[in-house]
Design an enzyme around this catalytic site. Structure first.
Site, PDB file in Angstrom:
ATOM      1  N   PHE A   1       0.857  -1.180   0.000  1.00  0.00           N
ATOM      2  CA  PHE A   1       0.000   0.000   0.000  1.00  0.00           C
ATOM      3  C   PHE A   1       0.898   1.236   0.000  1.00  0.00           C
ATOM      4  O   PHE A   1       1.692   1.428   0.906  1.00  0.00           O
ATOM      5  CB  PHE A   1      -0.943   0.051   1.192  1.00  0.00           C
ATOM      6  CG  PHE A   1      -1.844   1.261   1.140  1.00  0.00           C
ATOM      7  CD1 PHE A   1      -2.908   1.305   0.245  1.00  0.00           C
ATOM      8  CD2 PHE A   1      -1.601   2.375   1.933  1.00  0.00           C
ATOM      9  CE1 PHE A   1      -3.720   2.433   0.160  1.00  0.00           C
ATOM     10  CE2 PHE A   1      -2.411   3.508   1.855  1.00  0.00           C
ATOM     11  CZ  PHE A   1      -3.476   3.535   0.968  1.00  0.00           C
TER      12      PHE A   1
ATOM     13  N   ASP B   1       9.152   2.392   2.035  1.00  0.00           N
ATOM     14  CA  ASP B   1       7.975   3.133   2.479  1.00  0.00           C
ATOM     15  C   ASP B   1       7.775   2.809   3.954  1.00  0.00           C
ATOM     16  O   ASP B   1       7.253   1.757   4.310  1.00  0.00           O
ATOM     17  CB  ASP B   1       6.766   2.713   1.631  1.00  0.00           C
ATOM     18  CG  ASP B   1       5.469   3.409   2.058  1.00  0.00           C
ATOM     19  OD1 ASP B   1       5.431   3.957   3.176  1.00  0.00           O
ATOM     20  OD2 ASP B   1       4.504   3.382   1.271  1.00  0.00           O
TER      21      ASP B   1
ATOM     22  N   LYS C   1       2.418   9.293   8.665  1.00  0.00           N
ATOM     23  CA  LYS C   1       1.598   8.898   9.823  1.00  0.00           C
ATOM     24  C   LYS C   1       2.112   9.392  11.189  1.00  0.00           C
ATOM     25  O   LYS C   1       1.667  10.406  11.669  1.00  0.00           O
ATOM     26  CB  LYS C   1       1.397   7.388   9.806  1.00  0.00           C
ATOM     27  CG  LYS C   1       0.606   6.954   8.561  1.00  0.00           C
ATOM     28  CD  LYS C   1      -0.149   5.663   8.762  1.00  0.00           C
ATOM     29  CE  LYS C   1      -1.258   5.482   7.756  1.00  0.00           C
ATOM     30  NZ  LYS C   1      -0.851   4.940   6.462  1.00  0.00           N
TER      31      LYS C   1
HETATM   32  C1  LIG Z   1      -0.948   5.294   5.039  1.00  0.00           C
HETATM   33  C2  LIG Z   1       0.092   4.851   4.109  1.00  0.00           C
HETATM   34  C3  LIG Z   1       0.348   5.543   2.909  1.00  0.00           C
HETATM   35  C4  LIG Z   1      -0.486   6.702   2.448  1.00  0.00           C
HETATM   36  O1  LIG Z   1      -0.426   7.798   3.302  1.00  0.00           O
HETATM   37  P1  LIG Z   1      -1.504   9.004   3.130  1.00  0.00           P
HETATM   38  O2  LIG Z   1      -1.088  10.001   4.164  1.00  0.00           O
HETATM   39  O3  LIG Z   1      -2.847   8.421   3.365  1.00  0.00           O
HETATM   40  O4  LIG Z   1      -1.350   9.517   1.746  1.00  0.00           O
HETATM   41  C5  LIG Z   1       1.374   5.084   2.116  1.00  0.00           C
HETATM   42  N1  LIG Z   1       2.121   4.021   2.469  1.00  0.00           N
HETATM   43  C6  LIG Z   1       1.914   3.354   3.620  1.00  0.00           C
HETATM   44  C7  LIG Z   1       2.796   2.202   3.967  1.00  0.00           C
HETATM   45  C8  LIG Z   1       0.891   3.732   4.466  1.00  0.00           C
HETATM   46  O5  LIG Z   1       0.668   3.043   5.586  1.00  0.00           O
END
Ligand SMILES: *Cc1c(COP(=O)(O)O)cnc(C)c1O
Length: 422
Positions: A129, A214, A243
């Site tokens: 994701f 990420d 986050k």
């Molecule tokens: C939440 C998340 C995103 C996206 O972040 P947003 O602030 O919603 O754009 C991307 N990568 C990972 C691993 C995430 O947990």
């Protein structure tokens, strides 16, 4: 009921008026134990005094100036992030998706500036994701997110984790980078073994690719290290963070080495809001707490306690629970049935959790969670597991919810007589 909000979320009919530590309170003073943390965002819990004080102080001074001038708070945060990590430079954005966009642009630009503009493709992994922008739904490669939005953005090739022959085939003369989460968050807390990360690093080195991690969900202490990749000896080229870094204030960061960032000359990328003084004050305040060694050791201890509790539940309820996933304060139960249904049962016991793919129920309590709160969470999970066993759906909580009659008039302060954690 006609709702003026765009219906892209399946919202639960529940809202909160204020929060304190690991607890959220409804307008009526009914409290919920928050092991969701706004999806791993409220890293210091709710209304952390240091964070509130720092942001309040900035609030009365300066909110926004634009990136046309220097922003000392941002320079300080960038320096602190660089000192605490592999990185040399930081680009501040407003969200995780934007941080990932910066990372992908950086990787493409790195090769283009080095004379290989044809190297623009990024390899990602099934179960990933990376966000909801057009490019990031392509990077994520999950059909339900792509459906109906026209042709996916070109330049992303997806393979299965640890399918090494597929990965070998996917790496071509057009490949720029490999991008992955050290623990797949939304994908179901699938942990990438240090040995796998090491092998990916070696492949990147052999083929001249950049390694993008990420860490939007796993970074900023979530696993007991500042970054999850620190559990291996692997040095990434680019890491994205969001986050937890703002403790609830929206912000994202793309961190990189000088080398990886070498293509990003003035004018190649930008943002209006990213890195504004208000966000930077939140980020600096979070680091004041999280960068303390004893703080991360405490996260490890709490993670150990969470792990033991969840493993015990997995053993005692193996007819409904298939196993435990994740690490540190990002762990979950893989259910034998629908995860969302179990999240509903947990909520009936006033425990908040987040579903993920693969039938996983995610627990991401604030990093400041107390031992007694973990014990309480385990008790509530056991009650919910019994209910699931018995096939009951939405039973009321056994003990009546305690109420606090006096509500705060403004802001985040709980009423004096609200039921607070010890
Ligand atoms: C939440 C998340 C995103 C996206 O972040 P947003 O602030 O919603 O754009 C991307 N990568 C990972 C691993 C995430 O947990």
């Amino acid at each position: 009921m006609s709702d003026p909000l765009l219906q892209v979320f399946k919202r639960i009919d529940l809202s909160f008026a204020f929060g304190k530590g690991s607890w959220l309170y409804t307008q009526d003073g009914v409290r919920y134990l928050d092991f969701a943390s706004g999806i791993a965002v409220n890293s210091l819990g709710h209304s952390h005094p240091h964070l509130v004080k720092a942001v309040k102080a900035q609030l009365g001074k300066l909110w926004h100036t634009s990136n046309l001038v220097r922003i000392p708070e941002g320079e300080r945060l960038a320096k602190r992030l660089a000192d605490a990590s592999f990185a040399d430079v930081a680009f501040f954005a407003n969200s995780g998706g934007e941080a990932n966009e910066a990372a992908v642009k950086m990787a493409r630009r790195f090769h283009s500036a080095a004379g290989s503009p044809e190297r623009y493709r990024i390899i990602t992994f099934a179960g990933a994701f990376h966000g909801r922008s057009l490019a990031m739904i392509s990077a994520t490669g999950y059909e339900p997110y792509l459906d109906g939005f026209g042709p996916p953005v070109d330049g992303f090739d997806q393979v299965s984790l640890e399918d090494w022959s597929a990965l070998d085939r996917a790496i071509t003369s057009q490949t720029a980078a490999i991008m992955l989460e050290p623990i797949q968050g939304e994908g179901g807390l699938r942990h990438v073994a240090p040995e796998t990360l090491r092998r990916l690093r070696a492949l990147c080195d052999a083929h001249g690719l950049l390694l993008i991690l990420d860490e939007i969900q796993t970074g900023v202490g979530r696993t007991g290290k500042f970054f999850a990749h620190e559990w291996s000896d692997v040095e990434p080229d680019i890491v994205t963070v969001a986050k937890g870094i703002g403790g609830g204030f929206p912000m994202g960061v793309c961190l990189a080495t000088h080398r990886a960032a070498s293509g990003m000359a003035a004018g190649t990328h930008g943002t209006t809001f990213g890195g504004n003084p208000l966000a930077m004050s939140a980020g600096n305040a979070v680091l004041d707490i999280v960068l303390d060694r004893t703080f991360l050791d405490r996260v490890l201890t709490m993670g150990q306690m969470l792990s033991e509790g969840l493993h015990r539940i997995a053993r005692n309820y193996d007819d409904v629970v298939a196993g435990v996933r994740g690490m540190g304060l990002l762990q979950g139960l893989q259910m034998r049935t629908n995860a969302a249904a179990f999240v509903d049962l947990l909520r009936s016991q006033h425990l908040l959790a987040v579903p993920a793919r693969d039938n996983v129920v995610r627990f991401a309590p604030p990093l400041t969670v107390l031992p007694g709160e973990i014990t309480q969470a385990m008790r509530r999970i056991e009650i919910a597991a019994n209910l699931l066993r018995d096939g009951k759906r939405h039973p009321p909580r056994k003990r009546p919810a305690r109420k606090s009659p006096v509500m705060p008039r403004e802001g985040c302060a709980p009423p004096a007589n609200a039921e607070l954690p010890a």
